[in-house]
Structures are given as structure tokens and as C-alpha cells.
Enzyme design. Structure first.
Site, mmCIF file in Angstrom:
data_model
loop_
_atom_site.group_PDB
_atom_site.id
_atom_site.type_symbol
_atom_site.label_atom_id
_atom_site.label_comp_id
_atom_site.label_asym_id
_atom_site.label_seq_id
_atom_site.Cartn_x
_atom_site.Cartn_y
_atom_site.Cartn_z
ATOM 1 N N GLY A 89 23.562 52.395 -16.189
ATOM 2 C CA GLY A 89 22.038 51.781 -15.817
ATOM 3 C C GLY A 89 21.847 50.295 -15.788
ATOM 4 O O GLY A 89 21.265 50.330 -14.392
ATOM 5 N N SER A 90 23.538 49.893 -15.792
ATOM 6 C CA SER A 90 23.021 48.397 -15.589
ATOM 7 C C SER A 90 23.658 48.195 -13.705
ATOM 8 O O SER A 90 23.046 46.756 -13.228
ATOM 9 C CB SER A 90 24.070 47.677 -16.274
ATOM 10 O OG SER A 90 23.817 47.150 -18.185
ATOM 11 N N ASP A 197 14.883 53.705 -19.865
ATOM 12 C CA ASP A 197 14.625 53.988 -20.939
ATOM 13 C C ASP A 197 12.853 54.446 -20.955
ATOM 14 O O ASP A 197 12.723 54.732 -22.296
ATOM 15 C CB ASP A 197 13.766 52.819 -22.224
ATOM 16 C CG ASP A 197 14.595 51.856 -22.083
ATOM 17 O OD1 ASP A 197 16.867 52.293 -22.213
ATOM 18 O OD2 ASP A 197 15.198 50.665 -22.674
ATOM 19 N N SER A 218 19.042 55.801 -16.846
ATOM 20 C CA SER A 218 20.719 55.089 -17.506
ATOM 21 C C SER A 218 20.953 56.281 -18.221
ATOM 22 O O SER A 218 20.410 57.052 -18.998
ATOM 23 C CB SER A 218 20.150 53.589 -18.134
ATOM 24 O OG SER A 218 21.081 53.547 -19.175
ATOM 25 N N HIS A 223 20.350 57.091 -24.084
ATOM 26 C CA HIS A 223 19.041 57.512 -23.397
ATOM 27 C C HIS A 223 19.316 58.993 -23.836
ATOM 28 O O HIS A 223 18.821 59.807 -24.114
ATOM 29 C CB HIS A 223 18.917 57.104 -21.492
ATOM 30 C CG HIS A 223 19.292 55.877 -21.506
ATOM 31 N ND1 HIS A 223 20.024 54.672 -22.412
ATOM 32 C CD2 HIS A 223 18.683 54.849 -21.409
ATOM 33 C CE1 HIS A 223 19.677 54.000 -22.224
ATOM 34 N NE2 HIS A 223 18.593 53.788 -21.567
ATOM 35 N N ASN A 291 32.093 48.799 -6.015
ATOM 36 C CA ASN A 291 32.245 50.345 -6.750
ATOM 37 C C ASN A 291 31.634 50.481 -7.469
ATOM 38 O O ASN A 291 32.639 51.139 -8.534
ATOM 39 C CB ASN A 291 34.070 50.440 -5.723
ATOM 40 C CG ASN A 291 34.108 52.169 -5.951
ATOM 41 O OD1 ASN A 291 33.447 52.868 -6.566
ATOM 42 N ND2 ASN A 291 35.135 52.798 -6.499
#
Lengths: 456, 230
Positions: A89-90, A197, A218, A223, A291
Site C-alpha cells: 500500500g505504501s 484502510d 493495501s 487489511h 520496480n
């Protein structure tokens, strides 16, 4: 070995995987004297394990049939045109915001020094991409109960340099999208919707993650669905999708998947910048990319998890409703979660703030819960600007962030994830009740809850 | 570009237009993903291998309307080994595999447009023509050339669309009677349009001739869009 023999052997292997799941991982009764009530966790069954092993038997490893199925299924779920599977998710947040800096967007691209409004009380990887792209974060405060951006402060934060808003739907509660979308329209801003979230939450009946120009999800185990590590970038803007894919895939201009060639039919007949005419399109780079791709094995889990999402969301809502009803008697001492108008949250957790005059501290309560094997977590970073990495960043701050500081001192959450059954809920409610009736842990001295979300 | 999807399909119908030109109607096993008129698909005659690699395939403009989610059609002329194999093997009930959507040969519906189509190159425009609403405001002029009258495969569709859309005009150029499709026949009409974009789809030799002729009429390079392949 013939194809039929291989298919038969594959079936045998997958049947064994199913048997392994049933004998090794199947649920057993909750034992309150031994088992912890996690704040979150992976919820899976033999279908997930079979899917994972099926992908591993392909041994394609990088994106292939399961990635295609997961991306298309996820896009269908949200009703968007494009979904790009990434490794977290980041990473999704990084790709989404970086995409808005692309020269392909012309005058609308974000440029160094442009302001991006966000909140101070959140998760660091909602904010870090702003700084990593040389943009200026503008921090505003949150409100209690929903822990989302304060609409008045948001309006006040907009300046002539503001070019984007990047916000998360905190713990599944949609932020005030009426206000945000009005500002986006009035000022021609980009909206990056961090939906990490909040998968399954709706605002005025429409799924969150579909309002922003680009949005993220995410799939870390905490999650709503999981692929272990993993995330998704979604958009209905095909131009942004192409750019995001480029950012994800080393910055290359070509959109052919790995193992594919010349799907555009112009691989050796285009002109890019000062490159020689016809330079191989597969190796033309239009962005400073990364990547950030995930594997087909992760996607295989995602496909199986996605089929269970509606059930997961329903379980989260049911668990949250039960906890909320049980906590109502303690509202004089606890600020309970609120459901803002027009929202139907797909809850990430059950969040509580201990009132100033409660007569006990957050640490007293979380220590008691933890002693009863009930996991607690702080609301992520609290006031992000008090963290070492963010203390000295260039930024603009609207107001005094008093609520963000209070969140840091008095807010925590417990789990509502589908792995929490009625027995675990009973145990949680009983522990809260005993604490509110005066039961205490000897020596509990205001220790904060365990470190924040490990979720993106 | 929307998410590319691989879909197994069954051949529902094969229409033989004569002179080795065919239209294939496909029944997809999944709903057709959203695509834009002018985009194309990859078609494979063999299944994806156990190694996961996509098999040998060729690209074809999607001739059917984006509104149709349960069928797809393509039209092709036999020109090489692969299309020769298609001619021999594709019969109703046969499985094929497609992936789509691809391509950026997409007509801007907000601007006046001139469409030059040679032969089966018309399929790059048929989805667009079918997507036009009766109240479409920009003008669209189609110049559709074929080697003879029998090969105007999509003439009925073009006529039906034009009857429904007042701003759509068309000219059929029968090359046996009228000579090769060229800009000269179109120019009197093109000159009445408001700085139109010009879209070219057809055999490479035709595209090159049209490009040269358009430059002769001072049509800006940026306004000429070509459905060109290596």
C-alpha cells in the site's frame, strides 16, 4: 508427461494442500486463558492456499494469469477502469502521487514546491511521497470520533500554491467527501484517495477509492483482504493509469507485460526525444521510475481473498456494531467512534479516545487489555510532525494540531477483523467492563499501546 | 489504457465476404471489458502454454460496439500464415483466446473528423460509428474504399449509422469504378469542416499515399492520425 497427466498431478497436489489446511490451519475454539485477541490478522481458508500453490506450480513468478485476474477483478469491484497491482500500500501511495508529477500531464503536473494538503495524524506513507517528490506538505488537524480531516481547517488550508489533496479514510471512515470534492472542483486540485484502510466503505452509497483522480489500497495482513505484502493503484483516468504503470515498471514508456513484445505494434517505429528513431520501445524511459511490482503468487491469494471481501466487510461491520453497543455505557469516559453523515464505514478497527477527565489514562486501559491478551494499537503516528524523520521537514501547518497531539496521548484501537468471533468479542467486552468497574492491572503505569499499524 | 484481460472465446459465426475476407463473431467467456472505439485486441489460436507465456497472436481492430458486453466481432483479410490458419481453422464452436483492450487510435468525438478507411481498415472505425448518438454535434465524414462493390462489408452498417446521425456523412469509393481512395475525392467536403482531425486506417501503401496527399493540402502533421503497424 502429457498435459492431462500434468493437470491430474496438479489436482492431486492441490487436494493435498486442502487437506493440509484442514488439519493444520482450521479454526479451533477460543481459549481466553491462552489465546490472544489480535487487532488484525490474515483470514484465509483452503481456497487461498490452493490458489497460492496453483500459482507456484505455474512458476511464472512475475505477473501473469493471476495478476490479470486480480487486477481486473479489483477494478470490477470498485467499478473503475484500471487497477495496478503493486508490492504494498505504501508503494501504491508512492506510485499514485508520483504519477501526478509526470511531464505527460503538461501544466497540470505537480512540480517541486507545489502544496499538497494532508493530515498530521495518519500513517507516514500517506505523507512521505509528498516529501519524496519535492512537494510541500500542508498539515491540518483531525476531529475526534472519526479522526478525519477537519473540513473548516481544510478550507482554510487552500492557498494559491495548493495543487493536490492526499488523504486517507481513517480506519475505514470516509472523510468529508462533499467538502473535499467541492474544493477539488473549485480550485482545480488533484485528489489522491488513500483507501488503504477503507476497502468496502461507501460515501453516499458510492465506494471510497472511486472519488479521487487516483486511489490506493493495501493488502498487508491487517487489511480487509490480504496478499501478504501488496497494494493496488486504481483510477478511471487511462492517462494516469499509463503513467502509474510506467512509474511502477522502472519508468519505461512501453506498457507490454513481462514476456510480451510489441503489443502496440510500434516497438521499432517511434521517435522519443533525441533517441535514435525506432529505438526499442521496451527500453525507452519516460519517467524516473521504480520496480514496485508484486508476484503472481501474491495475486493468486488476492483473487481468492477478493471473492470473500463482501463477507469480510459484513463481519467487520457486525463486530464493530457489537463493540459500539457494549461501550455506550462508558461514553462519559471514552470518546467512541462516530459514523459521519452519508458514510457507511467498512471498519478497520474499533477506535477509542480516553477523555481528559476519565479518571484513568489510556495507558491504564491498554495495559489492562493487553494483560488480558487483547491487542491494542495507537492511531498510527499520532502527530506525525513529532517523529524524528518529520521534525525538520519543510512544511506548512494550519492551526496548532492540538487534536493530533491528543490522539497521540489518548487514542487507541482494538480489532474488529473477521477473525474475531463472538467468543472473542465476549472476552473483549468483558475486559472493558471489568476495567470500567474498577479492575486494574497492578503496576500499570501509563504505558502507551503497542506501536502503530504495520499495515502498508 | 484499461486493464488488459485475457478471455477465452468461442467462435459463434464466420461470415465469408468473398475474396478471402471474413468476419468472425466471438462469444467471450467473460463480459467484454470496457474499451474505446478504435482499440484492438490480440487473438491467439492456441491456448496459453503451461509456461504462462501468451502464444503467437495477431492484432485486429474491434469491429463491434463497446456497448455490447457479450459478443465481439473482428473482420480480417487473409494476408499471411496466421490469417491463413484462421481461414482454415475458425469454424463455429472453435475456441480462441483474446486479450484486450489495446491501442490509442481513438477518435476525439469533440472535434470534426475525417475518416479514411481502406478495405478491412474500416473496422478501426466501426465501433466509433456505432457509438455515435443521434445528437452528436461534431461533423464526421467517412471515405470508405474497397477493391470492388462486394467488399463493402460494412456499407450497410455505415448507412444505418448515417441515417441515425445527422452529422455523419459518408462516401463509398469503389476502386474498380472510381480508382484508388485518395484525398482529392474528399477535399471538397473536408474543406467545409472545422479544422478536422484526419484518421487513416488501411493497407500501408494507402496510408503513405494519403499522408503525402494530405501534406500537399497543408494538413498539419499533428492532425493526421494513423492506425499504422510495423
Amino acid at each position: 508427461m502429457t498435459d492431462a497427466d500434468a493437470a491430474d498431478l496438479r489436482d492431486q497436489i492441490l487436494d493435498l494442500v486442502g487437506r493440509f489446511y484442514r488439519e493444520r490451519h482450521a479454526a479451533r475454539p477460543f481459549d481466553p486463558g491462552r489465546d490472544a485477541v489480535r487487532y488484525a490478522g490474515r483470514v484465509f481458508d483452503e481456497v487461498d492456499m490452493r490458489s497460492l500453490v496453483d500459482a507456484s506450480l505455474d512458476f511464472y513468478l512475475t505477473a501473469s494469469r493471476y495478476t490479470e485476474a486480480f487486477e481486473s477483478g479489483f477494478a470490477d469491484y470498485l467499478g473503475v477502469s484500471d487497477a495496478l497491482f503493486v508490492n504494498s500500500g505504501s508503494s501504491a501511495n508512492l506510485v499514485a502521487l508520483t504519477a501526478l508529477t509526470s511531464p505527460k500531464l503538461g501544466d497540470r503536473r505537480l512540480q517541486p514546491g507545489d502544496e499538497v494538503i494532508t493530515v498530521a495524524a495518519g500513517f507516514p506513507s500517506t505523507v512521505a511521497p509528498i516529501i519524496q517528490n519535492g512537494l510541500l506538505p500542508v498539515f491540518v488537524d483531525v476531529g475526534f470520533g472519526h479522526y478525519n480531516v477537519d473540513p473548516e481547517q481544510l478550507r482554510a488550508a487552500v492557498s494559491p500554491r495548493t495543487k493536490a489533496i492526499m488523504l486517507a479514510h481513517t480506519l475505514g471512515v470516509p472523510f468529508d467527501l462533499d467538502t473535499v470534492m467541492r474544493l477539488v472542483e473549485e480550485h482545480g486540485l488533484w485528489l489522491v484517495e488513500d483507501n488503504c484502510d477503507a476497502l468496502g466503505s461507501t460515501y453516499r452509497g458510492r465506494l471510497t477509492g472511486t472519488f479521487g483522480h487516483i486511489a490506493t489500497s493495501s493488502f498487508y495482513p491487517a487489511h480487509h483482504i490480504t496478499t501478504g505484502e501488496g497494494g493496488m493503484v486504481v483510477t478511471s483516468d487511462e492517462r494516469l493509469a499509463r503513467i502509474a504503470q510506467s512509474i511502477r515498471d522502472w519508468g519505461r514508456d512501453c506498457y507490454c507485460a513481462g514476456g510480451e513484445n510489441n503489443t502496440c505494434g510500434k516497438r521499432f517505429s517511434q521517435q522519443f526525444g533525441s533517441l535514435p528513431y525506432g529505438y526499442d520501445h521496451k527500453y525507452v524511459y519516460s519517467h524516473l521510475g521504480y520496480n514496485l511490482k508484486a508476484t503472481d503468487m501474491q495475486a493468486a491469494i488476492g483473487v481468492a481473498q477478493l471473492a470473500k471481501l463482501d463477507g469480510f466487510v459484513a463481519a467487520r461491520k457486525r463486530n464493530h456494531a457489537r463493540l459500539l453497543a457494549a461501550m455506550r455505557p462508558y461514553e462519559d469516559r471514552l470518546i467512541l467512534p462516530t459514523t459521519p453523515p452519508n458514510t457507511d464505514p467498512s471498519w478497520f478497527a474499533f477506535v477509542v479516545t480516553v477523555r481528559d477527565d476519565a479518571g484513568f489514562s489510556r495507558g491504564d486501559l491498554t495495559a489492562f487489555l493487553e494483560a488480558n491478551r487483547i491487542e491494542t494499537r495507537g492511531l498510527f503516528s499520532g502527530n506525525l510532525l513529532r517523529h524524528p524523520a518529520f521534525e525538520t521537514i519543510e512544511r506548512r501547518v494550519v492551526g496548532d494540531l492540538a487534536n493530533s497531539d491528543a490522539v497521540m496521548a489518548r487514542t487507541f484501537f482494538v480489532g474488529v477483523y473477521p477473525g474475531i468471533d463472538d467468543e472473542r468479542l465476549d472476552h473483549m467486552i468483558d475486559a472493558f467492563s471489568r476495567f470500567m468497574d474498577g479492575d486494574r492491572v497492578t503496576g500499570a503505569g501509563g504505558a502507551p499501546p503497542a506501536a502503530g499499524r504495520e499495515n502498508t | 489504457m484499461a486493464v488488459v484481460r485475457r478471455i477465452a472465446c468461442t467462435v459463434r459465426q464466420v461470415i465469408d465476404h468473398g475474396e478471402h475476407v471474413y468476419t468472425i463473431e466471438l462469444q467471450p467467456s467473460l463480459p467484454v471489458p470496457r474499451f474505446r472505439p478504435g482499440q484492438f485486441l490480440h487473438l491467439a489460436l492456441d491456448p496459453v502454454g503451461h509456461d504462462g507465456f501468451w502464444p503467437d497472436s495477431r492484432v485486429f481492430s474491434i469491429a463491434s460496439s463497446p456497448r455490447e458486453r457479450d459478443r465481439l466481432s473482428i473482420t480480417y483479410a487473409v494476408k499471411g500464415t496466421f490469417t491463413g490458419r484462421m481461414e482454415r481453422e475458425l469454424v463455429p464452436g472453435r475456441s480462441v483466446w483474446i486479450k484486450l483492450p489495446y491501442g490509442e487510435f481513438v477518435i476525439d468525438p469533440t472535434r470534426d473528423a475525417v475518416l479514411f478507411a481502406g478495405g478491412t481498415g474500416i473496422t478501426a472505425f466501426t465501433a466509433f460509428l456505432q457509438s455515435l448518438e443521434p445528437d452528436h454535434t461534431s461533423r464526421v465524414e467517412l471515405f470508405y474504399g474497397a477493391r470492388n462493390a462486394e467488399l463493402f462489408v460494412f456499407a450497410p452498417l455505415v448507412r444505418a449509422c448515417a441515417a441515425n446521425v445527422g452529422t455523419l456523412g459518408y462516401t463509398l469509393v469503389d476502386e474498380q469504378l472510381d480508382g484508388r481512395l485518395g484525398v482529392e475525392v474528399a477535399w471538397p467536403t473536408v474543406a467545409t469542416l472545422d479544422e478536422p482531425d484526419v484518421y487513416l486506417s488501411g493497407p500501408p501503401s494507402m496510408l503513405e499515399v494519403l499522408r503525402t496527399q494530405l501534406r500537399g493540402h497543408d494538413v498539419a502533421h499533428a492532425r493526421i492520425k494513423t492506425d499504422a503497424w510495423e
